[in-house]
Design an enzyme around this catalytic site. Structure first.
Site, PDB file in Angstrom:
ATOM      1  N   HIS A  42      23.401 -15.760 -51.962  1.00 36.17           N
ATOM      2  CA  HIS A  42      22.551 -16.923 -51.655  1.00 36.17           C
ATOM      3  C   HIS A  42      21.848 -16.821 -50.311  1.00 36.17           C
ATOM      4  CE1 HIS A  42      23.940 -19.710 -54.920  1.00 36.17           C
ATOM      5  NE2 HIS A  42      24.839 -18.742 -55.014  1.00 36.17           N
ATOM      6  N   ASP A  91      16.465 -17.942 -43.568  1.00 41.67           N
ATOM      7  CA  ASP A  91      17.114 -18.777 -44.575  1.00 41.67           C
ATOM      8  C   ASP A  91      16.967 -18.088 -45.924  1.00 41.67           C
ATOM      9  OD1 ASP A  91      18.347 -20.962 -45.777  1.00 41.67           O
ATOM     10  OD2 ASP A  91      17.181 -22.420 -44.647  1.00 41.67           O
TER      11      ASP A  91
HETATM   12  C1  G6P Z   1      25.035 -21.996 -47.504  1.00 43.65           C
HETATM   13  C2  G6P Z   1      25.843 -20.913 -48.205  1.00 43.65           C
HETATM   14  C3  G6P Z   1      26.893 -21.513 -49.119  1.00 43.65           C
HETATM   15  C4  G6P Z   1      27.719 -22.541 -48.362  1.00 43.65           C
HETATM   16  C5  G6P Z   1      26.824 -23.601 -47.726  1.00 43.65           C
HETATM   17  C6  G6P Z   1      27.596 -24.640 -46.906  1.00 43.65           C
HETATM   18  O1  G6P Z   1      24.199 -22.647 -48.411  1.00 43.65           O
HETATM   19  O2  G6P Z   1      24.989 -20.036 -48.914  1.00 43.65           O
HETATM   20  O3  G6P Z   1      27.735 -20.496 -49.626  1.00 43.65           O
HETATM   21  O4  G6P Z   1      28.651 -23.152 -49.217  1.00 43.65           O
HETATM   22  O5  G6P Z   1      25.899 -22.947 -46.883  1.00 43.65           O
HETATM   23  O6  G6P Z   1      28.404 -24.031 -45.949  1.00 43.65           O
HETATM   24  P1  G6P Z   1      29.998 -24.174 -45.932  1.00 43.65           P
HETATM   25  O7  G6P Z   1      30.474 -23.188 -44.924  1.00 43.65           O
HETATM   26  O8  G6P Z   1      30.254 -25.603 -45.522  1.00 43.65           O
HETATM   27  O9  G6P Z   1      30.515 -23.901 -47.320  1.00 43.65           O
END
Ligand code: G6P
Length: 470
Positions: free
Chosen positions: A156, A369
């Site tokens: 992602h 991003d």
């Molecule tokens: C990004 C990443 C995700 C992640 C999200 C929130 O979008 O690609 O994998 O879940 O951020 O971050 P966190 O560390 O809170 O899961």
């Protein structure tokens, strides 16, 4: 089956020992929830609190399989290796990545736990879709445990250039982990080619275009395909939400509550150093200083949702942003006219949709991003064809959203000009741009994203099927 660091819900144990759950944050959840609700599948992931040992349970139309993580593993695997090594490394070292062998050991151990949980739950010949940088070793580990399943992996976040990736002391292990998949999806074509270059440099495998050939004892065993599948949102659902009378009414109220500014600028991000929040606020502050904008006419709403608060770089960022906001409000704010309305919390979808509708100019100024779904949400909310998107060219979204005003957020002078241009944009030109943006976002929604990925993945023959290569 989906395997991701987070379950699509945050789980807590009630007094009776029964799990209760609430929706968890993050773009991935937004993206995959509609897909999973329509599939008869399971989701393997962490429940959001330490030391949560739970049996699989059903919630929100999905089978959820919680993977426990201890306090120590959260420090080493999640906050450490995932968010203080890989995250800054993969986002072009905006902050210096920390390399610690103990974090790596924890990352390996936790990836093995996820792989084992997936191996136990997957039906024979199942299609398993692994997600994101926290779980890059899972594809190869799962293949070792279950040769019968199809494995897809989607990345992602950005995949960096070879010269940056090369810093990682465990680069070879990470590449080999990913190559356990049959299909590796990226947000942008550039990410996929960076990955293929890395494969060529750190393995002896041959590549042809974006296809890697895996050989064993000199014989071809299988092929791994790398390709771009730009992620999206549930555009129609978001569009419909923003059309409801409640949201429309709330959008009007927001403008009234803000003192009916002529121009409302909006920034909305996880509080993350990749989002370019400091650059955006600096540019805005300078526009006030230069008197190209005035607080009598303009206000900036900046929503910064709390994120990864135990990681040092995020604590520093919060201090920096809040100092900057305080300074600008102190220097330029007047009674009843704040320069910046800064909120350090998250809001529900309905409130977000109302904010998008209320905003004349949306500022997405990320330094790097993978995609940026906020940009797509803003566009999906604007069924009135109004509003203007200022978008960083360093987001995956910039490849698709060419109707936006594209900026290089490092160029503060250029960013100031782009904001000024957006503020004064001729309404006919704005409408033309928004229509173009909406066409793209409404056509390319998250359902199409997952369908395209799964169509390619399920075309891969697995062991025992005719045409199998193994
Ligand atoms: C990004 C990443 C995700 C992640 C999200 C929130 O979008 O690609 O994998 O879940 O951020 O971050 P966190 O560390 O809170 O899961």
């Amino acid at each position: 089956m989906v395997v991701a660091n987070r379950l699509p819900v945050d789980v807590t144990l009630g007094e009776d020992g029964e799990p209760t759950w609430t929706r968890s944050p993050g773009g991935l959840v937004t993206a995959l929830e509609p897909v999973m609700q329509n599939a008869d599948g399971a989701w393997v992931g962490w429940g959001g609190s330490p030391d949560l040992e739970l049996d699989p349970f059903d919630a929100d139309g999905m089978r959820l399989v919680p993977v426990p993580l201890s306090e120590r593993e959260l420090e080493d695997y999640y906050e450490g290796f995932s968010n203080d090594t890989l995250w800054p490394l993969y986002h072009d070292v905006i902050e210096p990545p920390q390399f610690h062998r103990q974090w790596w050991e924890s990352y390996r151990k936790v990836n093995w736990r996820f792989a084992t949980a997936a191996a136990e739950q997957a039906a024979h010949g199942a299609t398993v879709w692994v997600h994101d940088y926290q779980l890059q070793l899972v594809p190869a580990m799962l293949r070792q445990l279950r040769a019968d399943v199809r494995i897809g992996y989607f990345h992602h976040i950005p995949f960096p250039a070879l010269e940056i990736f090369a810093q990682l002391p465990w680069r070879k292990q990470v590449v080999e982990g990913l190559l356990g998949a049959d299909l590796i999806g990226f947000q942008r074509a550039g990410d996929a080619s960076n990955f293929v270059r890395v494969v060529r440099r750190f393995t002896d495998l041959t590549t042809r275009g974006q296809v890697v050939t895996i050989t064993k004892h000199g014989k071809v065993e299988r092929h791994v395909r790398a390709a771009a599948f730009p992620i999206s949102i549930d555009s129609k659902k978001f569009d419909a939400l923003a059309r409801t009378p409640e949201v429309q009414q709330r959008a009007k109220e927001i403008r009234t509550e803000l003192g009916d500014p002529k121009v409302l600028l909006l920034g909305c991000d996880r509080l993350d150093y990749t989002k370019g929040i400091r650059h955006r606020i600096k540019a805005y502050g300078e526009l006030l200083e230069d008197e190209r904008l005035s607080v009598a006419d303009t206000t900036l709403v900046q929503i910064a949702s709390p994120s990864r608060e135990n990681v040092g770089a995020y604590q520093q960022l919060r201090d920096d942003v809040e100092l900057l906001v305080g300074r600008i409000n102190g220097d330029y704010g007047e009674l009843g006219h704040a320069a910046i309305h800064y909120m350090h919390h998250s809001y529900p979808m309905e409130e977000m949709a109302a904010l998008y509708l209320a905003a004349d100019v949306m500022l997405v100024t990320a330094l790097r991003d993978g995609m940026n779904l906020v940009a797509k949400e803003y566009v999906a909310a604007r069924s009135d064809d109004r509003g203007c998107l200022v978008l960083s060219e360093f987001t995956g979204a910039a490849d698709e959203l060419t109707g936006a005003i594209l900026v290089n957020p490092h160029d503060i002078a250029g960013l100031k000009d782009a904001i000024t241009y957006a503020v004064h944009l001729d309404p006919r030109e704005a409408r033309k741009r928004m229509r173009r943006l909406r066409k793209r976002v409404l056509e390319n929604d998250v359902a199409l994203w997952s369908e395209s990925f799964l169509a390619v993945l399920t075309a891969v023959p697995v062991r025992g099927e005719s045409g199998t290569t193994t």
